[in-house]
Design a protein around this motif. Structure first.
Motif, PDB file in Angstrom:
ATOM      1  N   ARG A  16       5.612   6.192 -13.393  1.00 56.55           N
ATOM      2  CA  ARG A  16       5.870   5.006 -14.221  1.00 56.55           C
ATOM      3  C   ARG A  16       5.618   3.716 -13.449  1.00 56.55           C
ATOM      4  O   ARG A  16       5.250   2.701 -14.024  1.00 56.55           O
ATOM      5  N   LEU A  17       5.821   3.745 -12.131  1.00 54.41           N
ATOM      6  CA  LEU A  17       5.604   2.571 -11.286  1.00 54.41           C
ATOM      7  C   LEU A  17       4.163   2.514 -10.759  1.00 54.41           C
ATOM      8  O   LEU A  17       3.844   1.670  -9.924  1.00 54.41           O
ATOM      9  N   ASN A  18       3.328   3.417 -11.237  1.00 53.71           N
ATOM     10  CA  ASN A  18       1.921   3.488 -10.807  1.00 53.71           C
ATOM     11  C   ASN A  18       1.778   3.699  -9.304  1.00 53.71           C
ATOM     12  O   ASN A  18       0.926   3.093  -8.660  1.00 53.71           O
ATOM     13  N   ILE A  19       2.649   4.551  -8.765  1.00 49.97           N
ATOM     14  CA  ILE A  19       2.570   4.920  -7.353  1.00 49.97           C
ATOM     15  C   ILE A  19       2.164   6.393  -7.295  1.00 49.97           C
ATOM     16  O   ILE A  19       2.967   7.270  -7.613  1.00 49.97           O
ATOM     17  N   PRO A  20       0.919   6.662  -6.932  1.00 47.74           N
ATOM     18  CA  PRO A  20       0.472   8.060  -6.866  1.00 47.74           C
ATOM     19  C   PRO A  20       1.272   8.858  -5.837  1.00 47.74           C
ATOM     20  O   PRO A  20       1.714   8.326  -4.813  1.00 47.74           O
ATOM     21  N   VAL A  21       1.452  10.131  -6.131  1.00 47.59           N
ATOM     22  CA  VAL A  21       2.134  11.049  -5.223  1.00 47.59           C
ATOM     23  C   VAL A  21       1.129  12.109  -4.801  1.00 47.59           C
ATOM     24  O   VAL A  21       0.505  12.753  -5.630  1.00 47.59           O
ATOM     25  N   THR A  22       0.983  12.248  -3.485  1.00 42.54           N
ATOM     26  CA  THR A  22       0.060  13.227  -2.922  1.00 42.54           C
ATOM     27  C   THR A  22       0.843  14.167  -2.023  1.00 42.54           C
ATOM     28  O   THR A  22       1.689  13.715  -1.237  1.00 42.54           O
ATOM     29  N   TYR A  23       0.566  15.458  -2.146  1.00 41.93           N
ATOM     30  CA  TYR A  23       1.165  16.450  -1.260  1.00 41.93           C
ATOM     31  C   TYR A  23       0.081  16.938  -0.314  1.00 41.93           C
ATOM     32  O   TYR A  23      -1.015  17.294  -0.749  1.00 41.93           O
ATOM     33  N   ALA A  24       0.386  16.907   0.981  1.00 38.40           N
ATOM     34  CA  ALA A  24      -0.593  17.286   1.997  1.00 38.40           C
ATOM     35  C   ALA A  24       0.101  18.051   3.116  1.00 38.40           C
ATOM     36  O   ALA A  24       1.331  18.019   3.240  1.00 38.40           O
ATOM     37  N   CYS A  34       3.563   4.725   1.706  1.00 33.05           N
ATOM     38  CA  CYS A  34       2.659   3.979   2.562  1.00 33.05           C
ATOM     39  C   CYS A  34       1.692   3.186   1.696  1.00 33.05           C
ATOM     40  O   CYS A  34       1.700   3.288   0.477  1.00 33.05           O
ATOM     41  N   VAL A  35       0.857   2.401   2.345  1.00 38.03           N
ATOM     42  CA  VAL A  35      -0.170   1.641   1.651  1.00 38.03           C
ATOM     43  C   VAL A  35      -1.519   2.129   2.161  1.00 38.03           C
ATOM     44  O   VAL A  35      -1.783   2.105   3.361  1.00 38.03           O
ATOM     45  N   VAL A  36      -2.352   2.595   1.234  1.00 41.18           N
ATOM     46  CA  VAL A  36      -3.684   3.090   1.558  1.00 41.18           C
ATOM     47  C   VAL A  36      -4.681   2.252   0.769  1.00 41.18           C
ATOM     48  O   VAL A  36      -4.633   2.225  -0.464  1.00 41.18           O
ATOM     49  N   LYS A  37      -5.547   1.534   1.489  1.00 37.83           N
ATOM     50  CA  LYS A  37      -6.539   0.666   0.855  1.00 37.83           C
ATOM     51  C   LYS A  37      -5.887  -0.277  -0.159  1.00 37.83           C
ATOM     52  O   LYS A  37      -6.377  -0.466  -1.260  1.00 37.83           O
ATOM     53  N   ARG A  40      -0.033   1.250  -2.938  1.00 40.52           N
ATOM     54  CA  ARG A  40       1.130   2.035  -2.525  1.00 40.52           C
ATOM     55  C   ARG A  40       0.931   3.481  -2.959  1.00 40.52           C
ATOM     56  O   ARG A  40       0.413   3.749  -4.035  1.00 40.52           O
ATOM     57  N   ARG A  41       1.378   4.386  -2.088  1.00 38.63           N
ATOM     58  CA  ARG A  41       1.203   5.820  -2.360  1.00 38.63           C
ATOM     59  C   ARG A  41       2.283   6.600  -1.613  1.00 38.63           C
ATOM     60  O   ARG A  41       2.605   6.285  -0.480  1.00 38.63           O
ATOM     61  N   PHE A  42       2.827   7.605  -2.284  1.00 38.84           N
ATOM     62  CA  PHE A  42       3.699   8.556  -1.613  1.00 38.84           C
ATOM     63  C   PHE A  42       2.829   9.674  -1.078  1.00 38.84           C
ATOM     64  O   PHE A  42       2.017  10.249  -1.810  1.00 38.84           O
TER      65      PHE A  42
END
Length: 87
Positions: A16-24, A34-37, A40-42
């Motif tokens: 909803r906050l437009n913060i993508p979540v990535t699992y790695a 963090c901030v990537v390019k 904001r991204r989890f």
């Protein structure tokens, strides 16, 4: 609410906050916000348990201003508890 249900709530809040979540695969690290390019991204460790992921989400969301965002009460309580512990 189970850890898995809470995790789904945190992921939905991020969406909803437009913060993508990535699992790695992060080795020994658990990840965070963090901030990537300029975005904001989890990034969370794929092998971390739901409880650990929830702790990370709560910690990172506690850093953000969420006063104008509707958050389910149990989720907000978790975030506010982390925020209060830091003060």
């Amino acid at each position: 609410m189970t850890d898995t249900q809470l995790l789904q709530e945190f992921e939905a809040l991020a969406e909803r906050l437009n913060i993508p979540v990535t699992y790695a695969n992060l080795g020994d690290g658990n990840g965070g916000l963090c901030v990537v390019k300029g975005e904001r991204r989890f990034i969370l460790n794929r092998s971390a348990e739901a409880k650990t992921r929830n702790e990370i989400f709560a910690r990172e969301f506690a850093r953000l201003s969420l006063d104008d965002v509707y958050i389910r009460p149990l989720v907000r309580e978790r975030i506010d508890a982390v925020r209060s512990a830091r003060e």
